[in-house]
Design an enzyme around this catalytic site. Sequence first.
Site, short mmCIF file in Angstrom:
data_model
loop_
_atom_site.label_atom_id
_atom_site.label_comp_id
_atom_site.label_asym_id
_atom_site.label_seq_id
_atom_site.Cartn_x
_atom_site.Cartn_y
_atom_site.Cartn_z
N ASP A 74 -7.31 -15.72 -12.36
CA ASP A 74 -7.38 -14.17 -12.39
C ASP A 74 -7.79 -13.68 -13.86
OD1 ASP A 74 -7.25 -11.38 -11.79
OD2 ASP A 74 -5.99 -12.14 -10.03
N ASP A 111 -10.62 -9.06 -12.63
CA ASP A 111 -9.80 -7.82 -11.93
C ASP A 111 -10.51 -6.47 -12.50
OD1 ASP A 111 -7.03 -6.83 -11.24
OD2 ASP A 111 -6.97 -5.77 -13.13
N HIS A 146 -3.23 -9.14 -2.28
CA HIS A 146 -1.97 -8.68 -2.96
C HIS A 146 -2.05 -7.15 -3.07
CE1 HIS A 146 -4.41 -8.87 -6.31
NE2 HIS A 146 -3.53 -8.19 -7.09
O1 TEU Z 1 -6.44 -3.50 -8.82
C1 TEU Z 1 -7.36 -2.63 -8.95
C2 TEU Z 1 -7.41 -1.76 -7.88
O2 TEU Z 1 -8.61 -1.00 -7.64
C3 TEU Z 1 -5.99 -1.23 -7.67
O3 TEU Z 1 -5.75 -0.04 -8.07
C4 TEU Z 1 -6.12 -1.07 -6.00
O4 TEU Z 1 -6.84 -0.10 -5.74
C5 TEU Z 1 -4.59 -0.59 -5.71
O5 TEU Z 1 -3.93 -1.71 -6.04
C6 TEU Z 1 -4.76 -0.39 -4.22
O6 TEU Z 1 -3.52 -0.04 -3.87
C7 TEU Z 1 -6.28 -4.72 -9.58
C8 TEU Z 1 -5.36 -5.61 -9.22
O7 TEU Z 1 -5.79 -6.50 -8.07
C9 TEU Z 1 -3.89 -4.88 -9.05
O8 TEU Z 1 -3.02 -5.85 -8.63
C10 TEU Z 1 -3.72 -4.27 -10.28
O9 TEU Z 1 -2.36 -3.64 -10.39
C11 TEU Z 1 -4.52 -3.60 -11.11
O10 TEU Z 1 -5.89 -4.23 -10.87
C12 TEU Z 1 -4.48 -3.43 -12.50
O11 TEU Z 1 -4.54 -4.93 -13.08
#
Ligand code: TEU
Length: 560
Positions: free
Chosen positions: A98, A199, A328
């Site tokens: 990641d 990400d 996740h």
């Molecule tokens: O997620 C990005 C993202 O778009 C999230 O805000 C998503 O829309 C949200 O979790 C949905 O409920 C990534 C990662 O996958 C996430 O785990 C991180 O928290 C986030 O970026 C910040 O790094």
Amino acid sequence: MNKTWWKEAVVYQIYPRSFRDSNGDGIGDLNGITEKLDYLKELGIDVIWLSPVYQSPNDDNGYDISDYRGIMKDFGTMEDYDRMLAAAHERGIRIVMDLVVNHTSDEHSWFVESRKSKDNPYRDYYIWRDGKDGKEPNNWGSCFSGSAWEYDETTEMYYLHLFSKKQPDLNWDNPTVRKEVFDMMDWWCQKGIDGFRMDVISMISKVPGLPDGEVGENGYGAFGPYVCNGPHVHEYLQEMNKEVLSKYDLLTVGECSGVTVEEAKKYASLDGKELNMVFQFEHMDLDGGETFKWNDRKIDLVELKKVLTKWQVSLMGEAWNSLYWCNHDQPRMLSRMGDDSPEYREISAKMLATCLHMMQGTPYVYQGEELGMTNVPFEKLSDFRDIESINAYHELVEGGVLNGEDMMRYLRYKSRDNARTPVQWDDSENAGFTSGNPWIMVNPNYKEINAKEQLSREDSVFRYYQKLINLRHTNEIIVYGSYELLAPEDPAVYAYTRTLENEKLLVICNFTKENQTFLTPEEFSGKDDIKVMISNYKDTECAANMVLRPFEAVVFQLKD
Ligand code: TEU
Ligand code: CA
């Protein structure tokens, strides 16, 4: 179409904190992953996407990185990492890391320096602005509630954080930042990793001037239009490709919030100038609304078919799809789109898997999905660990937008923590995840739903995933065939065909617990050389007028 290994692969996502704890501290770790590689080999997956294992103060469970070249203490050491990587490679399993580079942790040494003074060499690594009339520089709200700006007393300026205030956004317009990121990526490639999941990579280029956004229910402006697919994002990714990606044989997937089909054709163009594929969000956003993701509305099947079909058809021959129901950040697919009652749990899990795994694109299996893991009966706010869920509760309930009872129901349905409880390995205490106290509760249904039981039975969800994965590995049509939707207006059945040369597949999935009828296309109904490639009922036969049983899924195969 060019054949490549990453088009033919099936990816398994590991959220290390919840996968397997090897030393009894209640937190999953790298040695726990190494222990379970044979399990993953048996499932048949080709690639592991590892959610972040880097050093982090864990404000957002590792998505806030304080050292990109160090391993989080909770997860082990770099030696443990190297051992895991080698053990995976020995089994023919590749490792995708990641890459979280839209932001760092505020505890990263770059940010520690950056906030010291306006003329610090690291100042311009981040996005600093003066306040406007004693307030934030603009009205943007953060993804994790509150303003997207944090005031810093040392220099009396604000820094931008699209996520938590412990996740300051990097300034990608600064060429030194890009070079630092590319060097770090190269360092991991030299170690022998096999790719990156990037990400929120669609958010790295912000519209100059950072204009105010449209104000939503929470009182903050939406940054989406000024952040997603911004003015220089393709230029920066092409630079990344030239400097790093093109030098190695990698799988690259961009998490692209706000991506449209047109943008995806640039990010994931088959000419290989940027990334291999993107994660799009349109099908995940279908049950969103005025209070963002927080509601318990069901996804409408006609809408779902429309969205997924658009992606299947539009990218054909031009770009590459990734396929997912869960990760996740999402609740368990089974509780969201299937039926998690004991009666229909397994049959609906297999139906959803069939529907997704027969499409064109690279499928992603999220840990526990292959076991039919479900949402979790969280009771109270203190059961949750996720910063997004906890902050949203406070913002929306204390701000009077939602009442507490409704919000609890929405959290139980949609919270990211539903996907983050420990993988259920067996029916012993704590589901065999840890001998200590798990960092988040174990789903109480682990006695019925666990890997040990699933492995002991030929008709389990695990065995079904194994079959689907094997079918993809042995039938080019599943990887490369073209896609066509049937019966778009049918509110209960998702049916489509795949075609490659003289071969055709017909995929039929009943998304309801009621019997449904389906008219089979003529080219299939008359033939007697039709094979059932896979089905979640034992005795499915092809007929002109099919009566589909609850959550029945079948793939018919026709060869001239
Ligand atoms: O997620 C990005 C993202 O778009 C999230 O805000 C998503 O829309 C949200 O979790 C949905 O409920 C990534 C990662 O996958 C996430 O785990 C991180 O928290 C986030 O970026 C910040 O790094
Ligand atoms: Ca541990």
